[in-house]
Design an enzyme around this catalytic site. Structure first.
Site, PDB file in Angstrom:
ATOM      1  N   GLY A 137       5.182  58.266 -14.451  1.00  0.00           N
ATOM      2  CA  GLY A 137       3.827  58.598 -14.351  1.00  0.00           C
ATOM      3  C   GLY A 137       3.347  59.198 -12.970  1.00  0.00           C
ATOM      4  N   ASN A 138       1.848  59.154 -12.979  1.00  0.00           N
ATOM      5  CA  ASN A 138       1.194  59.535 -11.810  1.00  0.00           C
ATOM      6  C   ASN A 138      -0.249  58.761 -11.579  1.00  0.00           C
ATOM      7  OD1 ASN A 138      -1.198  60.777 -13.149  1.00  0.00           O
ATOM      8  ND2 ASN A 138       0.256  62.060 -14.140  1.00  0.00           N
ATOM      9  N   HIS A 139      -0.697  58.956 -10.366  1.00  0.00           N
ATOM     10  CA  HIS A 139      -1.802  58.214  -9.831  1.00  0.00           C
ATOM     11  C   HIS A 139      -3.249  58.222 -10.625  1.00  0.00           C
ATOM     12  CE1 HIS A 139       0.593  55.761  -6.953  1.00  0.00           C
ATOM     13  NE2 HIS A 139       0.922  56.648  -6.745  1.00  0.00           N
TER      14      HIS A 139
END
Ligand code: CTP
Ligand code: CA
Length: 226
Positions: free
Chosen positions: A33-35
């Site tokens: 995933g990412n932030h």
């Protein structure tokens, strides 16, 4: 221009905004995933609704309250986001891709949880995801003639040059480019950007609340609506 007192210049218009960050499954409990917090996309949905638009918000893994006046469609992976955007963009006047889409996904997502007992796991093999924004541009003539399409990008170094190259590669009408690095963090309340237009325009949006940046983006979209 104060929110709530703004002219309803998006009344009678339908807009679709993507927000958040996609998650690509590794096994039933893990993902890549990412932030992305989704805050900028939610601000875009909230401000468009305040200006009278019929708003669909495609939200990928965002934990924020639904913005007032928007219909929310929840998605997880890039593939789900692509499917939702292709369906929702029909009949829309404008589409804004503010979601952070995973560029790659694991080739295989296994059905059973990977255990640490036993043999050490092999490397996670990745395959490229489809480019949702480029796909929306490619199918615009047949699916949504005249639709205004807006992309987002986070760049370092020469932000305008990198952004201009990306705008041309994607073929969208506007690219909202955030400068990242130098202490700027994800999930913050403020944002700044330079918005590049396919017509060569360059609009600086100074640091300020994400709702203000969203309103400036809608100003640029409104100018381009037929
Ligand atoms: N985007 C998309 N589908 C992808 C990757 C990105 O629709 N698979 C969209 C993003 O939502 C954003 C724009 O494309 O609006 C630019 O995303 P960015 O990650 O900056 O561009 P990439 O083409 O993926 O280039 P790179 O990450 O290599 O800089
Ligand atoms: Ca990317």
């Amino acid at each position: 221009l104060r929110r709530g007192t703004a002219a309803p210049d998006l009344a009678g218009r339908r807009v679709v905004v993507s927000a958040g960050g996609t998650r690509e499954a590794i096994d039933p409990v893990r993902f890549l995933g990412n932030h992305s917090s989704g805050k900028q996309g939610y601000a875009l949905a909230r401000t468009a609704a305040a200006r009278g638009a019929d708003v669909t918000l495609v939200a990928a893994n965002v934990s924020l309250p639904d913005p007032a006046g928007a219909r929310v469609v929840r998605v997880g992976s890039a593939a789900e986001l692509a499917e939702a955007m292709e369906a929702e963009r029909r009949g829309a006047d404008a589409v804004v891709m503010s979601a952070a889409v995973a560029d790659f996904r694991p080739v295989r997502s296994v059905a059973s949880k990977i255990k640490k007992s036993g043999a050490a796991p092999g490397p996670i093999e990745l395959v490229e995801n489809p480019d949702v924004l480029a796909g929306l541009v490619a199918s615009r003539a047949s699916e949504a003639p005249g639709q205004t399409i807006v992309g987002f990008a986070a760049e370092t170094d020469d932000v305008v040059a990198n952004g201009r190259a990306k705008l041309e590669r994607k073929g969208c009408d506007l690219l909202v480019v955030n400068q990242v690095g130098g202490g700027r963090a994800f999930g913050t309340e403020d944002n700044q950007a330079v918005v590049l237009g396919a017509d060569g325009s360059v609009t600086d949006i100074p640091t300020g609340p994400k709702d203000d940046l969203a309103d400036r983006v809608w100003d640029l979209v409104v100018e381009r609506l037929p």
